[in-house]
Design a protein around this motif. Structure first.
Motif, PDB file in Angstrom:
ATOM      1  N   VAL A 207       5.501  24.462 -12.126  1.00 25.50           N
ATOM      2  CA  VAL A 207       5.235  25.462 -13.166  1.00 25.50           C
ATOM      3  C   VAL A 207       6.025  25.129 -14.424  1.00 25.50           C
ATOM      4  CG1 VAL A 207       5.370  27.915 -13.764  1.00 25.50           C
ATOM      5  CG2 VAL A 207       4.763  27.231 -11.438  1.00 25.50           C
ATOM      6  N   ILE A 208       7.288  24.750 -14.250  1.00 27.72           N
ATOM      7  CA  ILE A 208       8.114  24.380 -15.405  1.00 27.72           C
ATOM      8  C   ILE A 208       7.568  23.125 -16.069  1.00 27.72           C
ATOM      9  CG2 ILE A 208      10.402  23.599 -16.130  1.00 27.72           C
ATOM     10  CD1 ILE A 208      10.199  26.603 -15.523  1.00 27.72           C
TER      11      ILE A 208
ATOM     12  N   HIS B 197      14.114  22.504 -18.294  1.00 24.26           N
ATOM     13  CA  HIS B 197      14.368  21.497 -17.263  1.00 24.26           C
ATOM     14  C   HIS B 197      15.827  21.535 -16.808  1.00 24.26           C
ATOM     15  CE1 HIS B 197      10.514  19.557 -16.891  1.00 24.26           C
ATOM     16  NE2 HIS B 197      10.401  19.428 -18.203  1.00 24.26           N
ATOM     17  N   ARG B 198      16.733  21.787 -17.744  1.00 20.61           N
ATOM     18  CA  ARG B 198      18.137  21.889 -17.359  1.00 20.61           C
ATOM     19  C   ARG B 198      18.368  23.102 -16.463  1.00 20.61           C
ATOM     20  NH1 ARG B 198      20.139  22.182 -22.040  1.00 20.61           N
ATOM     21  NH2 ARG B 198      20.809  24.356 -22.180  1.00 20.61           N
ATOM     22  N   ARG B 199      17.773  24.225 -16.827  1.00 21.41           N
ATOM     23  CA  ARG B 199      17.913  25.450 -16.035  1.00 21.41           C
ATOM     24  C   ARG B 199      17.290  25.266 -14.637  1.00 21.41           C
ATOM     25  NH1 ARG B 199      20.511  29.942 -16.514  1.00 21.41           N
ATOM     26  NH2 ARG B 199      18.747  31.380 -16.646  1.00 21.41           N
TER      27      ARG B 199
ATOM     28  N   TYR C 183      16.080  29.031 -11.433  1.00 19.80           N
ATOM     29  CA  TYR C 183      14.755  29.564 -11.124  1.00 19.80           C
ATOM     30  C   TYR C 183      14.468  29.592  -9.617  1.00 19.80           C
ATOM     31  CZ  TYR C 183      14.197  28.462 -16.106  1.00 19.80           C
ATOM     32  OH  TYR C 183      14.360  28.374 -17.463  1.00 19.80           O
ATOM     33  N   ASP C 184      15.499  29.447  -8.813  1.00 21.54           N
ATOM     34  CA  ASP C 184      15.304  29.457  -7.365  1.00 21.54           C
ATOM     35  C   ASP C 184      15.211  30.898  -6.857  1.00 21.54           C
ATOM     36  OD1 ASP C 184      15.423  26.732  -7.439  1.00 21.54           O
ATOM     37  OD2 ASP C 184      17.495  26.589  -6.732  1.00 21.54           O
ATOM     38  N   VAL C 185      14.085  31.523  -7.139  1.00 19.96           N
ATOM     39  CA  VAL C 185      13.829  32.898  -6.700  1.00 19.96           C
ATOM     40  C   VAL C 185      12.486  32.928  -5.978  1.00 19.96           C
ATOM     41  CG1 VAL C 185      15.203  33.971  -8.517  1.00 19.96           C
ATOM     42  CG2 VAL C 185      12.785  33.481  -8.930  1.00 19.96           C
ATOM     43  N   ASP C 186      12.289  33.956  -5.139  1.00 18.20           N
ATOM     44  CA  ASP C 186      11.062  34.068  -4.355  1.00 18.20           C
ATOM     45  C   ASP C 186       9.973  34.873  -5.063  1.00 18.20           C
ATOM     46  OD1 ASP C 186      12.079  32.616  -2.217  1.00 18.20           O
ATOM     47  OD2 ASP C 186      12.987  34.406  -1.318  1.00 18.20           O
TER      48      ASP C 186
ATOM     49  N   ASP D 241      14.475  32.568 -21.264  1.00 23.29           N
ATOM     50  CA  ASP D 241      14.866  31.265 -21.796  1.00 23.29           C
ATOM     51  C   ASP D 241      13.923  30.803 -22.907  1.00 23.29           C
ATOM     52  OD1 ASP D 241      17.100  31.036 -20.176  1.00 23.29           O
ATOM     53  OD2 ASP D 241      16.019  30.011 -18.569  1.00 23.29           O
ATOM     54  N   LEU D 242      12.631  31.058 -22.744  1.00 22.99           N
ATOM     55  CA  LEU D 242      11.677  30.666 -23.777  1.00 22.99           C
ATOM     56  C   LEU D 242      11.953  31.373 -25.101  1.00 22.99           C
ATOM     57  CD1 LEU D 242       8.326  30.680 -21.746  1.00 22.99           C
ATOM     58  CD2 LEU D 242       9.403  28.680 -22.804  1.00 22.99           C
ATOM     59  N   GLN D 243      12.402  32.612 -25.035  1.00 23.88           N
ATOM     60  CA  GLN D 243      12.629  33.394 -26.253  1.00 23.88           C
ATOM     61  C   GLN D 243      14.057  33.268 -26.780  1.00 23.88           C
ATOM     62  OE1 GLN D 243      11.312  37.443 -25.509  1.00 23.88           O
ATOM     63  NE2 GLN D 243       9.198  36.798 -25.135  1.00 23.88           N
TER      64      GLN D 243
END
Length: 301
Positions: free
Chosen positions: A12-13, A38-40, A46-49, A61-63
């Motif tokens: 997705v990223i 990519h760093r995050r 982003y390791d969430v379910d 992060d995008l904003q």
């Protein structure tokens, strides 16, 4: 709860950053954000379910670079159609059918002052021309007009030009839009002819705004304000001046990426980040009463 089962955050990223770098109207910021995402991702942020939580984290992060509120990873409870731009179309159509085509209220107040509410959005003009034209024609007989945009979340720039055409006497340059694709600028003008009757360009006109007024609804308020045609009453708007497109990047996730930016012919800029500043600031809940009072005083004077 929608999960990322069978799909890890990395693809997705990867797709979201590809769309950013290829389409975002500010290429330099796109490169910065792609590196950030990519760093995050590598850090495990982003390791969430939960897909909704994942979308929230990525959107933050995008904003983070420039506060662009049109730049989002948007979560959808129902599966998103794969076709570009199709994610919101069914929901928008339901809103259209349930709001009299985006003109849910035309009311005559005392003193010959009409209120026309445009909500919940300015729908695609191929759908909305008939109901908008009917509502504006009905309101054209009023001595003064109040356009209520307090609950309007945006929509179609062509619908903005259509509405403005009923509120002006002459064909007028309303806005310009710079598009990254093709490195081109297009102008938006009011129409030389409209179906029905115009309210015209001389009678008192007020626009109600709130902190929820967004995107194309902000353009409508801003265009009329910059032309000196309307008095904006209420709250500062949300501040989104970048038209965007949406791409499906997961069965429940849509990346929305701004592909252009508005350039007003009067101010030379737009309302991005700052919102539309009301001429008469007041709480949104009080703005109708305030505008009605102002309209009556203007008519009396």
């Amino acid at each position: 709860m929608t999960t990322l089962t069978k799909l890890q955050p990395a693809p997705v990223i990867d797709e979201t950053t590809r769309l950013l770098t290829e389409h975002y109207v500010f290429p330099d910021i796109a490169e910065q954000l792609a590196a950030l995402l990519h760093r995050r991702l590598a850090e495990g942020a982003y390791d969430v379910d939960d897909a909704e939580e994942f979308a929230r984290l990525v959107t933050e992060d995008l904003q983070s670079a420039n506060g662009d509120r049109h730049l989002r990873l948007k979560h959808h409870v129902d599966p998103v159609p794969p076709k570009q731009g199709a994610a919101n179309l069914a929901a928008i159509r339901r809103d259209f059918d349930n709001s009299l085509g985006g003109a849910p209220r035309v009311e005559l107040l005392n003193g010959g002052v009409a209120v026309l509410e445009l909500a919940p959005m300015l729908f695609p003009l191929e759908w909305a021309a008939e109901p908008l034209g009917a509502a504006l024609t009905l309101a054209s007989r009023a001595q003064a007009l109040i356009i209520d945009l307090r609950a309007n979340r945006g929509g179609d720039p062509d619908a903005v030009a259509f509405v403005c055409s009923y509120l002006l006497d002459e064909r007028t340059h309303l806005n310009s839009m710079y598009w990254r694709a093709g490195d081109r600028t297009e102008q938006s003008w009011s129409l030389p002819h409209v179906p029905g009757a115009r309210f015209g360009g001389t009678k008192p006109l007020y626009v109600l705004s709130s902190a929820h007024t967004f995107s194309a609804a902000e353009e409508l308020a801003y265009d009329l304000q910059q032309l000196g045609r309307a008095v904006v009453v209420g709250e500062r708007t949300r501040g989104g001046a970048h038209p965007c497109e949406g791409w499906t990047v997961h069965p429940h996730l849509e990346a929305t990426v701004p592909v252009g930016r508005a350039i007003n012919p009067v101010s030379g800029t737009n309302w991005e980040g700052t919102g539309v500043q009301p001429d008469v600031p007041c709480a949104a809940a009080d703005s109708l009463t305030q505008a009605h009072t102002l309209a009556l005083a203007q008519l009396a004077g």
